[in-house]
Design a protein around this motif. Structure first.
Motif, short mmCIF file in Angstrom:
data_model
loop_
_atom_site.label_atom_id
_atom_site.label_comp_id
_atom_site.label_asym_id
_atom_site.label_seq_id
_atom_site.Cartn_x
_atom_site.Cartn_y
_atom_site.Cartn_z
N UNK A 18 -1.89 81.10 -14.91
CA UNK A 18 -1.72 79.67 -15.12
C UNK A 18 -0.87 79.54 -16.38
N UNK A 19 0.24 78.86 -16.24
CA UNK A 19 1.14 78.65 -17.37
C UNK A 19 1.23 77.15 -17.61
N UNK A 20 0.94 76.73 -18.84
CA UNK A 20 1.05 75.33 -19.20
C UNK A 20 1.91 75.22 -20.45
N UNK A 21 2.84 74.30 -20.42
CA UNK A 21 3.73 74.14 -21.57
C UNK A 21 3.09 73.21 -22.59
N UNK A 74 -0.87 66.03 -11.71
CA UNK A 74 -1.30 64.68 -11.35
C UNK A 74 -2.54 64.22 -12.10
N UNK A 75 -3.54 65.08 -12.19
CA UNK A 75 -4.81 64.66 -12.78
C UNK A 75 -4.84 64.83 -14.29
N UNK A 76 -4.43 65.99 -14.76
CA UNK A 76 -4.48 66.24 -16.20
C UNK A 76 -3.16 65.90 -16.88
N UNK A 77 -2.14 65.66 -16.09
CA UNK A 77 -0.81 65.32 -16.57
C UNK A 77 -0.28 66.35 -17.56
N UNK A 78 -0.49 67.61 -17.21
CA UNK A 78 0.01 68.74 -18.00
C UNK A 78 0.94 69.53 -17.10
N UNK A 129 -2.32 78.09 -5.30
CA UNK A 129 -1.40 77.97 -6.43
C UNK A 129 -0.73 76.61 -6.46
N UNK A 130 -0.23 76.16 -5.30
CA UNK A 130 0.43 74.85 -5.22
C UNK A 130 -0.56 73.73 -5.47
N UNK A 131 -1.76 73.86 -4.93
CA UNK A 131 -2.77 72.81 -5.10
C UNK A 131 -3.21 72.69 -6.56
N UNK A 132 -3.40 73.83 -7.24
CA UNK A 132 -3.75 73.79 -8.66
C UNK A 132 -2.60 73.21 -9.49
N UNK A 133 -1.38 73.61 -9.19
CA UNK A 133 -0.22 73.07 -9.91
C UNK A 133 -0.18 71.56 -9.78
N UNK A 134 -0.38 71.06 -8.57
CA UNK A 134 -0.40 69.62 -8.34
C UNK A 134 -1.52 68.96 -9.13
N UNK A 135 -2.71 69.57 -9.10
CA UNK A 135 -3.85 69.00 -9.82
C UNK A 135 -3.53 68.87 -11.31
N UNK A 136 -3.02 69.92 -11.92
CA UNK A 136 -2.72 69.86 -13.35
C UNK A 136 -1.68 68.78 -13.66
#
Length: 162
Positions: free
Chosen positions: A43-46, A16-20, A7-14
């Motif tokens: 997965x929650x993205x604003x 840092x990499x996708x800037x979402x 969960x933390x790694x995916x959050x970081x990826x979104x």
């Protein structure tokens, strides 16, 4: 990988990499026999230009949630989980569909992979065993190729080489 916690790694990826700006919550409860008792996540993205106050409220709600796996084990539906995260805000469900595991492997895909081994390697298999059995690493489906099929693959590999 930042922490080894998915969960933390995916959050970081979104972020840092996708800037979402995103939040990811995952959980699995495993039985003593190593079977999965409960597993789920979100997965929650604003959306762009979401007010910071809304983002802060969502962050606080997520921090206060019990573990996702515990919620799933207690029978909390995906919709109810989302309502827990969103709070009193208006929710609109655009689509619902069942989640299922589906592997896209096929004998044809394995045949193509076997052809890519090349004619010499296929001849070696023919000479040594006279057949081949492959197994998908994702779904464990097995595919059997007899001598005739191996000969056809060898011919296809030789045609590709030309």
């Amino acid at each position: 990988m930042v922490s080894g916690e998915l969960g933390e790694d995916f959050t970081y990826y979104f972020a840092a990499s996708e800037q979402v700006p995103s939040a990811v919550g995952l959980g699995v409860l495993v039985n003593p026999d190593h079977s999965v008792r409960a597993a789920g996540g979100f997965i929650l993205q604003v959306m762009p230009e979401t007010p910071e106050s809304v983002v802060a409220d969502l962050e606080n709600r997520i921090k206060g949630l019990p573990p996702v796996s515990t919620m799933i084990e207690k029978g909390v539906s995906p919709e109810d989980l989302l309502k827990e995260i969103a709070g009193e805000g208006e929710l609109k469900f655009l689509e619902r569909f069942p989640v299922r595991f589906a592997c896209s492997c096929s004998k044809e895909k394995f045949k193509d992979a076997m052809i890519s081994l090349g004619g010499e390697e296929l001849q070696s298999i023919i000479d040594e065993d006279g057949f081949a059995e492959t197994q998908c690493r994702f779904c464990n489906e097995k595919y059997f190729f007899n001598r005739e099929e191996l000969e056809e693959m060898k011919a296809a590999a030789q045609r590709k080489k030309r």
